[in-house]
Design an enzyme around this catalytic site. Structure first.
Site, PDB file in Angstrom:
ATOM      1  N   GLY A 110       0.821  -1.213   0.000  1.00  0.00           N
ATOM      2  CA  GLY A 110       0.000   0.000   0.000  1.00  0.00           C
ATOM      3  C   GLY A 110       0.850   1.255   0.000  1.00  0.00           C
ATOM      4  O   GLY A 110       0.622   2.179   0.800  1.00  0.00           O
ATOM      5  N   ALA A 111       1.827   1.304  -0.921  1.00  0.00           N
ATOM      6  CA  ALA A 111       2.778   2.435  -0.915  1.00  0.00           C
ATOM      7  C   ALA A 111       2.450   3.468  -1.989  1.00  0.00           C
ATOM      8  O   ALA A 111       3.240   4.363  -2.243  1.00  0.00           O
ATOM      9  CB  ALA A 111       4.203   1.922  -1.086  1.00  0.00           C
ATOM     10  N   SER A 168      -3.622   0.220  14.178  1.00  0.00           N
ATOM     11  CA  SER A 168      -4.364   1.457  14.403  1.00  0.00           C
ATOM     12  C   SER A 168      -4.730   1.511  15.880  1.00  0.00           C
ATOM     13  O   SER A 168      -4.874   0.458  16.530  1.00  0.00           O
ATOM     14  CB  SER A 168      -5.658   1.435  13.573  1.00  0.00           C
ATOM     15  OG  SER A 168      -6.546   2.439  14.021  1.00  0.00           O
ATOM     16  N   TYR A 201     -12.984  -3.341  10.861  1.00  0.00           N
ATOM     17  CA  TYR A 201     -11.659  -2.702  10.824  1.00  0.00           C
ATOM     18  C   TYR A 201     -10.978  -2.851  12.180  1.00  0.00           C
ATOM     19  O   TYR A 201      -9.814  -3.238  12.272  1.00  0.00           O
ATOM     20  CB  TYR A 201     -11.850  -1.230  10.452  1.00  0.00           C
ATOM     21  CG  TYR A 201     -10.587  -0.404  10.384  1.00  0.00           C
ATOM     22  CD1 TYR A 201      -9.819  -0.370   9.224  1.00  0.00           C
ATOM     23  CD2 TYR A 201     -10.180   0.374  11.468  1.00  0.00           C
ATOM     24  CE1 TYR A 201      -8.664   0.412   9.139  1.00  0.00           C
ATOM     25  CE2 TYR A 201      -9.036   1.156  11.395  1.00  0.00           C
ATOM     26  CZ  TYR A 201      -8.283   1.176  10.231  1.00  0.00           C
ATOM     27  OH  TYR A 201      -7.143   1.950  10.155  1.00  0.00           O
ATOM     28  N   ALA A 252     -11.501  -5.026  14.548  1.00  0.00           N
ATOM     29  CA  ALA A 252     -11.121  -6.433  14.792  1.00  0.00           C
ATOM     30  C   ALA A 252      -9.866  -6.777  13.997  1.00  0.00           C
ATOM     31  O   ALA A 252      -8.953  -7.438  14.505  1.00  0.00           O
ATOM     32  CB  ALA A 252     -12.275  -7.356  14.407  1.00  0.00           C
TER      33      ALA A 252
HETATM   34  N1  LIG Z   1      -5.078   7.553   8.120  1.00  0.00           N
HETATM   35  C1  LIG Z   1      -5.389   7.193   9.346  1.00  0.00           C
HETATM   36  O1  LIG Z   1      -6.048   7.946  10.080  1.00  0.00           O
HETATM   37  C2  LIG Z   1      -4.953   5.858   9.865  1.00  0.00           C
HETATM   38  C3  LIG Z   1      -5.041   5.627  11.243  1.00  0.00           C
HETATM   39  C4  LIG Z   1      -4.657   4.408  11.750  1.00  0.00           C
HETATM   40  C5  LIG Z   1      -4.173   3.433  10.920  1.00  0.00           C
HETATM   41  N2  LIG Z   1      -4.096   3.668   9.568  1.00  0.00           N
HETATM   42  C6  LIG Z   1      -3.599   2.571   8.727  1.00  0.00           C
HETATM   43  O2  LIG Z   1      -2.516   3.026   7.945  1.00  0.00           O
HETATM   44  C7  LIG Z   1      -2.431   2.227   6.754  1.00  0.00           C
HETATM   45  C8  LIG Z   1      -2.322   3.155   5.558  1.00  0.00           C
HETATM   46  O3  LIG Z   1      -3.514   3.896   5.459  1.00  0.00           O
HETATM   47  P1  LIG Z   1      -3.598   5.359   4.834  1.00  0.00           P
HETATM   48  O4  LIG Z   1      -4.204   6.211   5.855  1.00  0.00           O
HETATM   49  O5  LIG Z   1      -2.315   5.740   4.223  1.00  0.00           O
HETATM   50  O6  LIG Z   1      -4.725   5.093   3.734  1.00  0.00           O
HETATM   51  P2  LIG Z   1      -4.820   5.369   2.156  1.00  0.00           P
HETATM   52  O7  LIG Z   1      -4.243   6.703   1.846  1.00  0.00           O
HETATM   53  O8  LIG Z   1      -6.208   5.055   1.794  1.00  0.00           O
HETATM   54  O9  LIG Z   1      -3.828   4.275   1.535  1.00  0.00           O
HETATM   55  C9  LIG Z   1      -4.140   2.908   1.589  1.00  0.00           C
HETATM   56  C10 LIG Z   1      -3.107   2.146   0.793  1.00  0.00           C
HETATM   57  O10 LIG Z   1      -3.427   0.748   0.876  1.00  0.00           O
HETATM   58  C11 LIG Z   1      -3.439   0.203  -0.423  1.00  0.00           C
HETATM   59  N3  LIG Z   1      -4.338  -0.946  -0.533  1.00  0.00           N
HETATM   60  C12 LIG Z   1      -5.671  -0.997  -0.275  1.00  0.00           C
HETATM   61  N4  LIG Z   1      -6.136  -2.238  -0.506  1.00  0.00           N
HETATM   62  C13 LIG Z   1      -5.066  -2.980  -0.920  1.00  0.00           C
HETATM   63  C14 LIG Z   1      -4.895  -4.334  -1.302  1.00  0.00           C
HETATM   64  N5  LIG Z   1      -5.924  -5.205  -1.309  1.00  0.00           N
HETATM   65  N6  LIG Z   1      -3.659  -4.767  -1.645  1.00  0.00           N
HETATM   66  C15 LIG Z   1      -2.611  -3.907  -1.653  1.00  0.00           C
HETATM   67  N7  LIG Z   1      -2.710  -2.609  -1.306  1.00  0.00           N
HETATM   68  C16 LIG Z   1      -3.924  -2.162  -0.940  1.00  0.00           C
HETATM   69  C17 LIG Z   1      -3.878   1.355  -1.329  1.00  0.00           C
HETATM   70  O11 LIG Z   1      -3.442   1.073  -2.649  1.00  0.00           O
HETATM   71  P3  LIG Z   1      -4.439   1.250  -3.936  1.00  0.00           P
HETATM   72  O12 LIG Z   1      -4.930   2.658  -3.895  1.00  0.00           O
HETATM   73  O13 LIG Z   1      -3.556   0.939  -5.069  1.00  0.00           O
HETATM   74  O14 LIG Z   1      -5.536   0.258  -3.739  1.00  0.00           O
HETATM   75  C18 LIG Z   1      -3.131   2.517  -0.691  1.00  0.00           C
HETATM   76  O15 LIG Z   1      -1.800   2.588  -1.163  1.00  0.00           O
HETATM   77  C19 LIG Z   1      -3.691   1.355   6.740  1.00  0.00           C
HETATM   78  O16 LIG Z   1      -3.387   0.075   7.204  1.00  0.00           O
HETATM   79  C20 LIG Z   1      -4.618   2.067   7.718  1.00  0.00           C
HETATM   80  O17 LIG Z   1      -5.545   1.206   8.287  1.00  0.00           O
HETATM   81  C21 LIG Z   1      -4.468   4.857   9.030  1.00  0.00           C
END
Ligand SMILES: NC(=O)c1ccc[n+]([C@@H]2O[C@H](COP(=O)([O-])OP(=O)(O)OC[C@H]3O[C@@H](n4cnc5c(N)ncnc54)[C@H](OP(=O)(O)O)[C@@H]3O)[C@@H](O)[C@H]2O)c1
Length: 246
Positions: free
Chosen positions: A12-13, A142, A156, A158
């Site tokens: 997810g980069a 998270s 989410y 869980a």
């Molecule tokens: N932002 C927050 O507030 C927050 C808080 C706590 C934890 N997190 C965690 O941080 C991590 C990154 O989240 P983010 O906030 O950066 O969200 P984001 O901007 O929506 O990015 C999510 C990333 O995950 C990738 N992804 C989604 N489904 C995928 C799959 N099936 N296989 C491979 N890649 C996949 C997406 O790639 P595509 O676009 O190519 O699908 C995207 O690069 C997540 O695990 C999220 O739960 C975020």
């Protein structure tokens, strides 16, 4: 540079925290395998940015919930760079839907990407990580995995509790040469939160001592710390990075 000659795979980069982590690793000398599922253009822009920084990267499409795709991604990455030293399990999704309106498909999809994806990438990266004298995995959970905020994200929450638990088991399985740790971010400004109503954002911001959401780079910095030799005596742990939520 802390990661000169290291190869890091980040799931997810293409966007958000994963992108910020990829750029920070590249600035510190690492070669980066930039995984994405849908956002091909964004992932190829991350690769371009990394080459401007002066490092090397490859973008690989893979749905982390699908074992065959994970195996293929890892073998393509190893073919390109010869090894993997560090795995960052960051890919994640959320469906904010009232608990009993969620379909079993949505429930399974969340668990599949957020939890099974961590298991699959760790399982298939492990043989390559074991070949290195030292290696590391950092999982992105998270604060929802520690303390549930809303029933709309029950699946989410869980999945993220599962990631914290799996971190401990992976650390046990892969000790002593491979350290496995976890970051539990609170609210961070990324696409995953783009549809939240403004009044909910304001309400949540009031609970944060820093009075703001985090920046993706502020999570990336902690991910790099846990992956680095500075954290050489840390394994099996989860670090909360939430600006002080209460
Ligand atoms: N932002 C927050 O507030 C927050 C808080 C706590 C934890 N997190 C965690 O941080 C991590 C990154 O989240 P983010 O906030 O950066 O969200 P984001 O901007 O929506 O990015 C999510 C990333 O995950 C990738 N992804 C989604 N489904 C995928 C799959 N099936 N296989 C491979 N890649 C996949 C997406 O790639 P595509 O676009 O190519 O699908 C995207 O690069 C997540 O695990 C999220 O739960 C975020």
């Amino acid at each position: 540079m802390r990661f000169e000659d290291k190869v890091v795979l980040i799931t997810g980069a293409s966007r958000g925290i994963g992108k910020a982590t990829a750029l920070l690793f590249a600035k510190e000398g690492a070669k980066v395998i930039v995984n994405f599922n849908k956002a091909e253009k964004e992932a190829s822009n991350v690769v371009k940015e990394i080459s401007r920084i002066g490092s090397d990267a490859i973008a690989i499409k893979c749905d982390v919930s699908k074992e065959e795709e994970v195996k293929k991604m890892i073998s393509e990455g190893v073919k390109k760079f010869g090894k993997i030293d560090i795995l960052i399990n960051n890919a994640g999704i959320v469906f904010d839907i009232p608990l009993f309106e969620k379909t079993v498909e949505q429930w399974n999809r969340t668990l599949g990407v957020n939890l099974t994806g961590v298991f699959l990438c760790s399982k298939h990266a492990a043989p390559h990580l074991r070949k290195q004298k030292t290696a590391a995995i950092v999982n992105v959970s998270s604060t929802n995995g520690l303390d549930t905020l809303s029933t709309e994200s029950a699946d989410y929450d869980a999945s993220k509790s599962g990631v914290i638990s799996l971190t401990k088991n992976l650390a046990t399985e892969l000790a002593p040469n491979i350290r496995v740790n976890c970051v539990a971010p609170g609210w961070v400004n990324t696409d995953i939160n783009k549809d939240l109503p403004k009044d909910y954002i304001d309400e949540e911001t009031e609970h944060i001592l820093m009075k703001r959401f985090g920046r993706p780079e502020e999570i990336a910095g902690v991910v790099l710390f846990l992956a680095s030799d500075d954290a050489s005596f840390i394994t099996g742990t989860t670090l909360v990075v939430d600006g002080g939520y209460n």
